[in-house]
Design a protein around this motif. Structure first.
Motif, PDB file in Angstrom:
ATOM      1  N   GLN A   1      37.363 -31.102  -3.704  1.00 19.52           N
ATOM      2  CA  GLN A   1      38.777 -30.936  -3.372  1.00 19.52           C
ATOM      3  C   GLN A   1      39.646 -31.948  -4.106  1.00 19.52           C
ATOM      4  OE1 GLN A   1      40.177 -28.613  -1.250  1.00 19.52           O
ATOM      5  NE2 GLN A   1      38.176 -27.698  -1.064  1.00 19.52           N
ATOM      6  N   SER A   2      40.696 -31.471  -4.758  1.00 21.00           N
ATOM      7  CA  SER A   2      41.696 -32.336  -5.380  1.00 21.00           C
ATOM      8  C   SER A   2      42.926 -32.350  -4.485  1.00 21.00           C
ATOM      9  CB  SER A   2      42.087 -31.805  -6.756  1.00 21.00           C
ATOM     10  OG  SER A   2      40.996 -31.876  -7.631  1.00 21.00           O
ATOM     11  N   TYR A   3      43.431 -33.536  -4.195  1.00 17.14           N
ATOM     12  CA  TYR A   3      44.595 -33.711  -3.338  1.00 17.14           C
ATOM     13  C   TYR A   3      45.703 -34.388  -4.126  1.00 17.14           C
ATOM     14  CZ  TYR A   3      41.181 -33.022   0.392  1.00 17.14           C
ATOM     15  OH  TYR A   3      40.204 -32.526   1.199  1.00 17.14           O
ATOM     16  N   THR A   4      46.942 -33.969  -3.904  1.00 16.57           N
ATOM     17  CA  THR A   4      48.098 -34.601  -4.527  1.00 16.57           C
ATOM     18  C   THR A   4      49.206 -34.710  -3.484  1.00 16.57           C
ATOM     19  OG1 THR A   4      47.566 -33.721  -6.706  1.00 16.57           O
ATOM     20  CG2 THR A   4      49.826 -34.449  -6.369  1.00 16.57           C
ATOM     21  N   TYR A   5      49.855 -35.868  -3.464  1.00 18.32           N
ATOM     22  CA  TYR A   5      51.005 -36.111  -2.604  1.00 18.32           C
ATOM     23  C   TYR A   5      52.144 -36.566  -3.500  1.00 18.32           C
ATOM     24  CZ  TYR A   5      47.547 -36.084   1.085  1.00 18.32           C
ATOM     25  OH  TYR A   5      46.542 -35.714   1.929  1.00 18.32           O
TER      26      TYR A   5
ATOM     27  N   SER B   1      56.450 -29.136  -5.709  1.00 16.76           N
ATOM     28  CA  SER B   1      54.998 -28.944  -5.772  1.00 16.76           C
ATOM     29  C   SER B   1      54.496 -28.758  -7.202  1.00 16.76           C
ATOM     30  CB  SER B   1      54.570 -27.743  -4.929  1.00 16.76           C
ATOM     31  OG  SER B   1      54.965 -26.534  -5.545  1.00 16.76           O
ATOM     32  N   GLY B   2      55.334 -28.169  -8.068  1.00 15.48           N
ATOM     33  CA  GLY B   2      54.886 -27.872  -9.422  1.00 15.48           C
ATOM     34  C   GLY B   2      53.992 -26.641  -9.488  1.00 15.48           C
ATOM     35  N   GLN B   3      53.824 -25.967  -8.367  1.00 10.97           N
ATOM     36  CA  GLN B   3      52.973 -24.782  -8.293  1.00 10.97           C
ATOM     37  C   GLN B   3      53.837 -23.527  -8.438  1.00 10.97           C
ATOM     38  OE1 GLN B   3      49.491 -25.406  -7.798  1.00 10.97           O
ATOM     39  NE2 GLN B   3      50.367 -27.394  -8.227  1.00 10.97           N
ATOM     40  N   SER B   4      53.350 -22.550  -9.163  1.00 10.43           N
ATOM     41  CA  SER B   4      54.092 -21.286  -9.293  1.00 10.43           C
ATOM     42  C   SER B   4      53.135 -20.118  -9.086  1.00 10.43           C
ATOM     43  CB  SER B   4      54.772 -21.203 -10.661  1.00 10.43           C
ATOM     44  OG  SER B   4      53.812 -21.276 -11.684  1.00 10.43           O
ATOM     45  N   GLU B   5      52.424 -20.189  -7.997  1.00  9.15           N
ATOM     46  CA  GLU B   5      51.433 -19.175  -7.653  1.00  9.15           C
ATOM     47  C   GLU B   5      52.069 -18.020  -6.885  1.00  9.15           C
ATOM     48  OE1 GLU B   5      48.213 -19.387  -8.575  1.00  9.15           O
ATOM     49  OE2 GLU B   5      48.656 -21.284  -9.532  1.00  9.15           O
TER      50      GLU B   5
ATOM     51  N   TRP C   1      59.059 -34.504   0.509  1.00 10.44           N
ATOM     52  CA  TRP C   1      57.642 -34.813   0.337  1.00 10.44           C
ATOM     53  C   TRP C   1      56.880 -33.509   0.164  1.00 10.44           C
ATOM     54  CZ3 TRP C   1      60.484 -37.365   4.139  1.00 10.44           C
ATOM     55  CH2 TRP C   1      60.522 -38.756   4.047  1.00 10.44           C
ATOM     56  N   VAL C   2      55.740 -33.572  -0.513  1.00 12.71           N
ATOM     57  CA  VAL C   2      54.854 -32.423  -0.631  1.00 12.71           C
ATOM     58  C   VAL C   2      53.420 -32.937  -0.691  1.00 12.71           C
ATOM     59  CG1 VAL C   2      54.894 -32.256  -3.164  1.00 12.71           C
ATOM     60  CG2 VAL C   2      54.453 -30.221  -1.815  1.00 12.71           C
ATOM     61  N   ALA C   3      52.530 -32.181  -0.064  1.00 11.56           N
ATOM     62  CA  ALA C   3      51.098 -32.473  -0.116  1.00 11.56           C
ATOM     63  C   ALA C   3      50.404 -31.164  -0.433  1.00 11.56           C
ATOM     64  CB  ALA C   3      50.614 -33.010   1.222  1.00 11.56           C
TER      65      ALA C   3
END
Length: 99
Positions: A19-23, A35-39, A76-78
């Protein structure tokens, strides 16, 4: 209008087993997706309680939760990604990263 990213985004990323985690945290005048996610999300929920705004997105591969506190003017984002490091898309140029 949101943040102009004059301040750096704080970020910490680490991996535990598969698991990779980013906060991340960013001072901003309004809630925004950092988040930088575009899913494509199978679940995309958002709600507000008082001056706190929350958002939870998930699919088979990734999950993230973001929260914004108006009084603190901070977003914040996790998030975590199974079997891969989180992808960083559409991020501001100034990012303070601890990997």
């Amino acid at each position: 209008m949101g943040s102009d990213y004059a301040l750096p985004m704080a970020q910490i990323s680490y991996q535990v087993e598969a698991q990779s985690y980013t906060y991340r945290a960013l001072q901003t005048s309004q809630s925004e997706d950092i988040s930088g996610q575009s899913e494509t999300w199978s679940s995309d929920l958002s709600w507000k309680q008082g001056d706190i705004e929350l958002r939870l997105c998930s699919n088979e591969e990734e999950n993230w939760v973001g929260w914004y506190v108006a009084e603190a003017q901070t977003q914040w984002v996790a998030f975590l990604s199974a079997n891969s490091k989180p992808r960083h898309r559409n991020l501001p140029k100034k990012v303070l990263s601890i990997d």
